[in-house]
Design a protein around this motif. Sequence first.
Motif, short mmCIF file in Angstrom:
data_model
loop_
_atom_site.label_atom_id
_atom_site.label_comp_id
_atom_site.label_asym_id
_atom_site.label_seq_id
_atom_site.Cartn_x
_atom_site.Cartn_y
_atom_site.Cartn_z
N SER A 1 46.22 40.48 45.40
CA SER A 1 46.53 39.61 44.27
C SER A 1 45.64 38.37 44.24
CB SER A 1 48.00 39.19 44.34
OG SER A 1 48.25 38.52 45.57
N ASP A 2 44.60 38.35 45.06
CA ASP A 2 43.69 37.22 45.13
C ASP A 2 43.12 36.96 43.73
OD1 ASP A 2 41.49 35.49 45.42
OD2 ASP A 2 41.10 36.21 47.45
N PRO A 3 43.39 35.77 43.17
CA PRO A 3 42.92 35.50 41.80
C PRO A 3 41.39 35.53 41.68
CG PRO A 3 43.97 33.55 42.74
CD PRO A 3 44.17 34.67 43.71
N ARG A 4 40.67 35.26 42.75
CA ARG A 4 39.20 35.31 42.69
C ARG A 4 38.72 36.74 42.45
NH1 ARG A 4 37.57 33.27 48.20
NH2 ARG A 4 39.44 34.45 48.63
N LEU A 5 39.35 37.69 43.15
CA LEU A 5 38.98 39.10 42.96
C LEU A 5 39.32 39.54 41.54
CD1 LEU A 5 38.10 41.93 43.94
CD2 LEU A 5 40.47 42.28 44.65
N LEU A 6 40.53 39.24 41.12
CA LEU A 6 40.98 39.67 39.79
C LEU A 6 40.13 39.03 38.69
CD1 LEU A 6 44.83 39.59 40.38
CD2 LEU A 6 43.26 41.52 40.61
#
Length: 93
Positions: free
Chosen positions: A9-14
Amino acid sequence: MIKHQFKLSDPRLLSRIGYQFKQLELLQLALTHRSVSHKYNYERLEFLGDSLLGMIIANYLYHTYPNENEGRLTRMRATLVRQEALGKIATDL
């Protein structure tokens, strides 16, 4: 080989891939190698994903290179969907 750890759920990945997953458990399953779990792994999703990726790339190449013959288009598609190319993209992400 360096293994990178990240939260699904890492926002950087998403943000980087431009997609918000509705079911993170499916993403976890897709990224689980059978050496980690023989019962729960990605192989069935890999089969489906490989087919979809091949179709998307084939469609792109077909429309982008309208004068290329099918042999050249096939080689171009194979180059784009091979493990090394996709691995580099994944590492960059």
